[in-house]
Design an enzyme around this catalytic site. Structure first.
Site, mmCIF file in Angstrom:
data_model
loop_
_atom_site.group_PDB
_atom_site.id
_atom_site.type_symbol
_atom_site.label_atom_id
_atom_site.label_comp_id
_atom_site.label_asym_id
_atom_site.label_seq_id
_atom_site.Cartn_x
_atom_site.Cartn_y
_atom_site.Cartn_z
ATOM 1 C CG ASP A 1 -7.632 -5.388 3.797
ATOM 2 O OD1 ASP A 1 -7.401 -5.416 5.687
ATOM 3 O OD2 ASP A 1 -7.578 -4.555 3.265
ATOM 4 C CD GLU B 1 -9.660 -1.792 7.858
ATOM 5 O OE1 GLU B 1 -9.439 -0.717 6.100
ATOM 6 O OE2 GLU B 1 -8.643 -2.113 7.740
ATOM 7 C CD GLU C 1 -2.744 -0.974 2.135
ATOM 8 O OE1 GLU C 1 -4.379 -1.402 2.595
ATOM 9 O OE2 GLU C 1 -2.545 -0.436 3.716
#
Length: 842
Positions: free
Chosen positions: A382, A410, A304
């Site tokens: 993820d 998240e 990332e």
């Protein structure tokens, strides 16, 4: 330190309000305390007088806990006693020195402990000092739950590494310390570019973690700021370590791989360059000089946008070993994240982000130093609502590994939706990878049992903040509690853990226990049903906040969280025979199961296979009809949470009762937003109608754009499916109120009236609901003040919000009117009004 620690322990929750700050360590008085107080020894002997010793802390904790739970004042000594009745806490070695070898104590691992409550003397003995503290918390947990049955047993951890990873940011000067995915407020560690001065919350956090046997905290974000390595900040994190030390919790830090360049002024960060090696050796020496018991480092590299060894044509093992060798002389560990992937070409049907971890790491097995632990996310993508276990666990036979879980929700409602996570985690921990045809449970792989490696364990991303509830939500704390319990013993039952937490957090009322158990144990399945099922992942907006629905955002980008949905088909083909080959990364038995469409379990079908919408599942339903039904079922379950919680009024203190009720009401409305958005998107895309004729058919709604508008204008909503009938209304200016009115055509009766609106972070619009000549309710669009989610700037599935007014008497022909007063950038946006008969959810 002694005075501060004693003052803190003396001010526990029995002297303070029920605001959540003490979590499950409330030490609330037992209702029958007087019946048990006499059976408890009147003396505690803590076999260490050093104020920074966890044994010393254990003595204070026992003293405070017994006072709170039983109202019993117990004396505390640090010298061996000849009294016939006492509570003795310390290490096995210290006990042996004072009293002789304890009888019946089996061999303990380094952090194992022995608890013996039989007879007049209670023994709480740890192999090391933090283990003795664990035993003290275990004893207090038992009596806090009303268990006084004499017992004697030893317990050892499943694995030595039981860490949490904070994503706290050392922000630039002038800003408060933010937390990435921080839904519970700013950082408890950083503020305005520096380490905070007041360590009270750090100590409180260490206390909570010690009670669940977490032994280390990485205090800063994996997207690390290199300025953490300054002399000032090393001194600052040293103060955090000082606050942690009495609880046996070690400090770790995340590193930025490029620090030799960005902070050290070197021309390179090449891990094999002598100057770079010297830089890290010197920095590490400085840190250990201040923090001699630092646990080690955590590194995120080549992921990332983060720098890493690959840009210097070095291997990931070269990068990891650089740091491992720096900490090795000091006894430190290097946690190296396997979250490494590149952006991909969406038009390439063989491309697959799920392949990345194995592709990057499989050939490096055995090339990492022995104090390196590869930290592997539980699934290949993820933190999704459901993923298959990462196959990388089966490839690292010579390398220590840890599973990375996420307490921070998240992708799972950001602590505004109740989602109890252990049932999800157990699907990973209990999975048998059948490596080499032998039993290979993930929980045994991450310990030393399966591959006989030196290290291993668990790490969890945790987003505590300055909010008194720590995570922003009282109920979300069950996930932190359960993480520690499962890290110690992953064979434990999710519901048993939950019920211990409920008793410790909310007391003994059976109704309270049953309600919270029911809601929590149903919550993950409900969320999966209304957010994304059949292995399609959480259908959230992956390009924005990861909160509300936006299935289209999954595709046509380089991030690789793809659904491959088109007009006729959906799902990733991850087979070896025709797809990306991901299924072949598993050992043979598991690979064969996932390669075959008919043997792939329904809950992971779309993860592994690309099928037509009318493909029939093992249940007999088509894929598309399952989508429709599951999203309605999930939202329907979320509706039950509110009345269930309301049944507890008077049984839970008002502060926590109202805070939880607010979030459950929000979730009940937002689950309908999710339900409608996903169903309408796929109905529109596939052209296949819902057999039950629910999708797109809302007979009890009055669309705002169809109402008589004054000072309001109609606007389209993007993505279209996140508004009912795809439009909303906003005021024509940010200074003048708007009204939307309509004649009610439903029969006279008692109704629940729901209003769907959009709550943006750019203002706090005010709303009024009128029916006839009655003002039914007033409210503000101020979720930014009450919910901890990411800020929302647009009319979409993130900002869509629903408020309900129950039991309203309505006469046919009356007028329903909404008055919206804009504020700032929030132009009092409205979607629809629902006039709902009892028992109907549109």
């Amino acid at each position: 330190m002694r005075r501060v620690l004693f003052t803190f322990l003396a001010s526990l929750s029995f002297a303070s309000g029920e605001n959540g700050l003490n979590g499950w360590l409330r030490y609330a008085p037992l209702p029958d305390a007087s019946q048990h107080a006499g059976s408890i020894p009147a003396t505690i002997v803590a076999l260490n007088s050093s104020t920074i010793s966890p044994v010393y802390t254990a003595g204070l904790e026992l003293q405070a806990g017994l006072k709170g739970i039983l109202g019993k004042t117990v004396s505390l000594s640090h010298q061996s006693s000849t009294e016939a009745s006492s509570i003795i806490v310390g290490t096995v070695d210290a006990y042996t020195k004072a009293y002789g070898r304890p009888r019946g104590v089996p061999k303990l691992d380094e952090e194992g402990f022995w608890l013996n409550t039989k007879g007049n003397t209670i023994q709480i003995l740890g192999q090391n000092e933090r283990a003795a503290l664990y035993g003290a918390f275990e004893y207090l947990s038992s009596i806090a739950q009303g268990s006084f049955k004499p017992t004697a047993y030893a317990t050892n951890p499943n694995a030595p590494i039981r860490w949490v990873n904070q994503w706290d940011n050392l922000d630039d000067s002038g800003t408060h310390g933010s937390v990435e995915r921080g839904y519970g407020g700013p950082s408890i560690f950083f503020d305005k570019g520096h380490v905070v001065q007041n360590m009270t919350r750090a100590s409180q956090y260490a206390r909570l973690l010690a009670s669940i046997r977490v032994n280390a905290v990485v205090v800063n974000n994996v997207n690390a700021n290199a300025t953490l390595l300054s002399a000032e900040n090393i001194e600052g994190i040293g103060r955090i370590a000082d606050a942690f030390r009495p609880y046996g919790v070690q400090l770790g830090i995340s590193l930025n791989f490029a620090s030799p360049e960005t902070f050290g002024g070197l021309p390179t960060a090449d891990p094999l360059e002598t100057s770079v090696i010297s830089f890290w050796t010197n920095v590490t020496t400085q840190i250990y000089r201040r923090i001699p018991d630092m646990a080690g480092y955590l590194v995120k590299a080549n992921s990332e946008g983060q720098p890493g060894p690959l840009q210097y044509n070095r291997t990931l093992a070269d990068g990891a070993n650089l740091f491992a060798r720096a900490v090795k002389p000091h006894g430190g560990i290097l946690m190296f994240r396997a979250f490494v992937y590149d952006q991909l070409n969406y038009t390439d049907w063989k491309a697959d982000r799920a392949n990345a971890a194995v592709d990057f790491f499989k050939d490096l097995d055995g090339k990492f130093d022995d104090n390196v632990v590869v930290q592997i996310k539980y699934g290949p993508i993820d933190f999704q609502v459901r993923e298959p276990v990462s196959p990388l666990f089966s490839h690292m036979k010579k390398t220590s590994t840890a599973v990375e879980l996420q307490v921070a929700q998240e992708y799972l409602g950001q602590q505004n939706h109740l989602v109890y996570l252990p049932p999800l985690w157990k699907t990973i921990l209990d999975f048998d990878l059948r490596v080499d045809g032998k039993k290979s449970l993930v929980r045994d792989i991450i310990s030393s049992e399966r591959f006989n490696r030196p290290l291993g364990g668990s790490a969890a991303v945790v987003n505590v903040g300055t909010n008194n509830t720590w995570l922003g939500s009282h109920l979300a704390m069950s996930n932190l509690y359960a993480y520690g319990r499962l890290a110690w013993d992953p064979t434990e039952d999710s519901q048993d853990i939950l019920q211990d937490w409920i008793r410790l957090t909310f007391g003994f009322d059976k109704r309270v226990l049953n309600v919270i158990t029911k809601m929590s144990m149903e919550s993950w399945q409900a969320y999966e049903n209304y957010s994304g099922n059949l292995g399609i992942q959480t259908l959230t907006d992956i390009l924005y906040t990861h909160f509300g629905p936006n299935p289209a955002s999954q595709d046509n980008n380089g991030w690789g969280q793809w659904t491959r949905a088109d007009r006729n088909t959906i799902g990733m083909d991850r087979t070896v025979s025709n797809g990306t080959g991901f299924s072949g990364q598993y050992p043979a038995e598991v690979a064969a199961r996932y390669e075959n469409l008919e043997t792939t379990p329904d809950e992971l079908l779309l993860w592994f296979h690309h099928v037509k919408y009318d493909y029939r599942l093992q249940s007999g339903k088509t894929v598309i009809q399952h989508f429709y039904d599951a999203h309605y079922e999930g939202a329907a379950t979320a509706q039950t949470f509110v009345p269930l919680w309301e049944s507890l009024k008077g049984k839970i203190d008002s502060e926590r009762y109202e805070a939880v009720l607010f979030r459950l009401k929000y979730q009940s409305g937002h689950s309908i937003v999710w339900r409608d958005a996903i169903n309408n998107f796929y109905a529109n895309l596939s052209g296949i109608p819902d057999e039950a004729k629910r999708v797109g058919n809302y007979p009890w709604r009055i669309e705002a754009e169809n109402m008589t508008l004054s000072g309001y204008q109609v606007v389209p909503v993007t993505p279209f499916e996140t508004a009912s009938k795809y439009n909303a209304v906003i005021t024509t200016s940010n200074t003048t109120a708007g009204t939307a009115s309509s004649t009610i055509k439903f029969p006279s009766g008692i109704y629940n009236v729901a209003v769907n609106y959009f709550d943006l972070n750019g203002g706090r619009a005010q709303y009024e609901l009128h029916i006839g000549d009655k003002l039914i309710g007033k409210w503000f669009g101020n979720n930014e003040d009450n919910l901890g989610h990411e800020p929302f700037a647009y009319l979409d599935g993130h900002s869509a919000t629903r408020i309900t007014f129950p039991g309203i008497k309505i006469q046919k022909g009356e007028t329903v009117k909404i008055v919206g007063v804009p504020n700032g950038a929030e132009l009092a946006p409205l979607d629809y009004v629902s006039i709902l008969p009892h028992g109907i959810v549109d």
